[in-house]
Every structure is written in structure tokens, then in C-alpha cells.
Design a protein around this motif. Structure first.
Motif, short mmCIF file in Angstrom:
data_model
loop_
_atom_site.label_atom_id
_atom_site.label_comp_id
_atom_site.label_asym_id
_atom_site.label_seq_id
_atom_site.Cartn_x
_atom_site.Cartn_y
_atom_site.Cartn_z
N ALA A 26 147.27 -79.06 -17.66
CA ALA A 26 145.94 -79.65 -17.60
C ALA A 26 146.00 -81.16 -17.39
N ALA A 27 147.00 -81.80 -18.00
CA ALA A 27 147.13 -83.25 -17.85
C ALA A 27 147.49 -83.64 -16.43
N ALA A 28 148.16 -82.72 -15.71
CA ALA A 28 148.51 -82.99 -14.31
C ALA A 28 147.31 -82.80 -13.39
N LEU A 29 146.29 -82.11 -13.88
CA LEU A 29 145.15 -81.78 -13.03
C LEU A 29 143.88 -82.57 -13.36
N PHE A 30 143.75 -83.00 -14.63
CA PHE A 30 142.49 -83.59 -15.07
C PHE A 30 142.73 -84.87 -15.88
N THR A 31 141.64 -85.61 -16.09
CA THR A 31 141.68 -86.75 -17.00
C THR A 31 141.82 -86.23 -18.43
N VAL A 32 142.71 -86.84 -19.21
CA VAL A 32 142.98 -86.36 -20.56
C VAL A 32 142.09 -87.08 -21.57
N ALA A 33 141.54 -86.30 -22.51
CA ALA A 33 140.80 -86.84 -23.64
C ALA A 33 141.56 -86.45 -24.91
N ASP A 34 142.16 -87.44 -25.56
CA ASP A 34 142.90 -87.20 -26.80
C ASP A 34 141.90 -87.25 -27.96
N LEU A 35 141.67 -86.09 -28.59
CA LEU A 35 140.66 -85.99 -29.65
C LEU A 35 141.31 -86.10 -31.02
N ASP A 36 140.54 -86.56 -31.99
CA ASP A 36 141.04 -86.59 -33.36
C ASP A 36 140.87 -85.20 -33.99
N ALA A 37 141.31 -85.08 -35.24
CA ALA A 37 141.33 -83.77 -35.88
C ALA A 37 139.94 -83.16 -36.00
N GLN A 38 138.95 -83.96 -36.43
CA GLN A 38 137.61 -83.41 -36.62
C GLN A 38 136.96 -83.05 -35.28
N GLN A 39 137.14 -83.91 -34.28
CA GLN A 39 136.61 -83.57 -32.95
C GLN A 39 137.23 -82.27 -32.44
N SER A 40 138.51 -82.11 -32.67
CA SER A 40 139.21 -80.90 -32.21
C SER A 40 138.65 -79.67 -32.88
N ILE A 41 138.43 -79.75 -34.20
CA ILE A 41 137.87 -78.61 -34.94
C ILE A 41 136.48 -78.28 -34.43
N ASP A 42 135.66 -79.30 -34.25
CA ASP A 42 134.28 -79.08 -33.79
C ASP A 42 134.25 -78.45 -32.40
N LEU A 43 135.06 -78.98 -31.51
CA LEU A 43 135.04 -78.46 -30.14
C LEU A 43 135.56 -77.02 -30.11
#
Length: 307
Positions: A241-258
Motif C-alpha cells: 500500500a505504501a508503494a501505491l498510495f500516500t501513507v497516513a501513520d495513525l496513532d493507537a486511538q485513531q487506529s482503533i476507531d478506524l
């Protein structure tokens, strides 16, 4: 595949000649111990080179790989046309004696240049395109005459690498051209050979084809199918995915919510596809920004821990 390794990801395979893409998928299923294996575009049995396969949840990434630009190396033979536009078909016509020898380098260069850019290309009659619900190649094999409509493609470049006169099986002089083609998805390299032969009035077909690149993935990083070890060859979904798209590094809470389907605030350009990566480096999914919030396009469930 070892039980401690990841079970989802992308495999880059260097397909040998003689195998169908389905053969490669079947071998990969056995090697990986999973039925969920997909591919991002097939290669003819005669062709070699890069196949991109997806395993398990990473098959969802293949949708974004299929349409990427591609690069091929091929050999065009001038002097004869065939039923399949390649060496696997029966000869339709051969050039009259002395005709091939009179083809000039300037004419070849002009013929190749005419096929570059945004062009309309008529696919080979033995393509997998469906005609009234049946594959074109199946109709041809049953004796039907199939002429497909031209389709828009973009051929960025056709570089002539080498040319050499050779004798064919009947002892006639033909001219082999080694070329490198960079093109959009949906381009038929066989059709380039056919159309060049038609333009020059000598007939043409493909005798060799190798796919060397799909988007950012090159055949130099690919693995042989007969010695494939998916546990070590698998490319993690986050890296793909990093080779194909812009990367968004999320924190722990953002990751859980998403992961739980909640919207998260995100400041980014609209209509840009982001790859959401959690603090552990795993791919959560792909999303777009709308109204300052992330809208999930597709989620990627984490691999299950071994029992």
C-alpha cells in the motif's frame, strides 16, 4: 507457509514459459495452504515474467494493481502473420522473397512511432475479451472469424533494442526486432507486432514476450514458482500500500476507531487515497478525506494469530 508467518500479502512471481497463469495460481495455493489466491492480470503460456498475486485479505489490493502501467520486453518477427499474432498460431501469410530485406530502419522507426501515445488498438482475436458472453479465443478455436473493436490505450514508448535478420523454419529470411514497451493496462503487445507488420506490408507476429514491470513492482524482485516459499516471499500489505498510495501513520486511538468503523478527523486533500498504517506498521485500510474526516474505502483485517 509456516504457521508463525503472515498469511496475507502480495507475491511477485516470475512466470516461466509453458505455464498458464492459472497453473501458477494453483501452485501458489498448494504452497501457501490457502484457496484465497488472486492475480492482477494474466500472462499467455508463451510469455514469461511478472505475475502479481494476492493472498487472503491482500487480494483486496489487487484491484489497485490491475490498472497500473506495465513494461514488457518482446521480440517482433517481421515476415509472416499468424492466426494468433504470436508464434503459437498457424501462419497466415508470408512475405514475398526479398520484401523483408527492403524494409528500412526509417520505416521501422516510423511504424513504431505511429503506435505510441494515446491510440486506438484492435485487440488480438484470441484475447480473453468476451463477445456475446463467450471469450474471443474460444470462438476462434471453434473456427469463427473474430474481429474485435479497437480500444483506447496509451503506449508511452516502444524502444527498439536490437534488430537481426534470421532464417525461419522454412529457410526464408525474416527480421527479428527486440523491443521494450511501456504502456497502459489493456495494451496487447501482440497487436503491436501485427500492426507493425501490416504497416510495413510484410506481416508480423510476436515470438517472445516478457513482462518486466507492473507499476512499482519489478521482475527483479520476483520469485520462481517451483522454489516458492510464501512465508519468506510474501510482501506485507502495508509495504504494498505504501508503494501505491500516500501513507497516513495513525496513532493507537485513531487506529482503533478506524478499525471499528468510526470516522476520524483527518486533515488532507480531498479525493486522495491514503493508506492507513497503525503504530505496529500494519495496514488498517484505505481511506479518502471528505469534509475533514476519513471515509474508509476498504478495510484489511489483521492476520489471525496461530492457535
Amino acid at each position: 507457509m509456516t504457521s508463525s508467518g503472515p498469511t496475507s500479502g502480495i507475491l511477485l512471481i516470475d512466470k516461466p514459459t509453458g505455464l498458464t497463469s492459472h497453473d501458477v495460481v494453483a501452485k501458489t495455493r498448494r504452497a501457501a495452504g490457502t484457496r484465497k489466491v488472486g492475480h492482477a492480470g494474466t500472462l499467455d503460456p508463451m510469455a514469461t515474467g511478472l505475475l502479481v498475486l494476492g493472498l487472503n485479505s491482500a487480494t483486496r489490493l489487487l484491484t489497485y494493481v490491475v490498472g497500473l502501467d506495465k513494461e514488457y520486453e518482446a521480440t517482433i518477427r517481421l515476415g509472416a502473420s499468424t492466426t494468433t499474432d504470436d508464434a503459437e498460431g498457424e501462419t497466415l501469410e508470408t512475405a514475398a522473397s526479398g520484401t523483408v530485406e527492403r524494409v528500412t530502419p526509417e520505416a521501422i522507426a516510423a511504424g513504431l512511432a505511429a503506435q505510441t501515445g494515446a491510440v486506438l488498438q484492435r485487440p488480438s482475436s484470441v484475447s480473453a475479451i468476451k463477445v456475446d458472453g463467450r471469450r474471443a479465443y474460444a470462438r476462434v478455436r471453434q473456427g469463427e472469424t473474430v474481429v474485435l473493436d479497437a480500444r483506447p490505450v496509451t503506449i508511452a514508448s516502444i524502444d527498439l533494442l536490437a534488430e537481426r535478420p534470421v532464417l525461419d523454419a522454412a529457410g526464408a529470411t525474416v527480421l527479428d526486432l527486440d523491443v521494450r514497451v511501456t504502456c497502459s493496462s489493456g495494451t496487447y503487445i501482440r497487436a503491436i507486432a501485427r500492426d507493425l507488420g501490416d504497416t510495413l506490408g510484410v506481416g508480423g507476429h510476436l515470438t517472445a514476450l516478457r513482462r518486466t514491470r507492473i507499476g512499482p513492482f519489478g521482475v527483479a524482485q520476483a520469485h520462481a514458482i517451483d522454489t516458492l516459499d510464501p512465508s519468506t516471499a510474501l510482501v506485507p500489505p502495508a509495504r504494498v500500500a505504501a508503494a501505491l498510495f500516500t501513507v497516513a501513520d495513525l496513532d493507537a486511538q485513531q487506529s482503533i476507531d478506524l478499525r471499528n468503523g468510526k470516522k476520524i478527523a483527518f486533515d488532507g486533500p480531498a479525493r486522495t487515497t491514503f493508506a492507513a498504517i497503525d503504530p505496529a506498521g500494519d495496514l488498517i485500510g484505505l481511506f479518502e478525506v471528505r469534509g475533514g474526516a476519513a471515509r474508509v474505502l476498504v478495510n484489511f483485517p489483521a492476520d489471525k494469530e496461530p492457535a
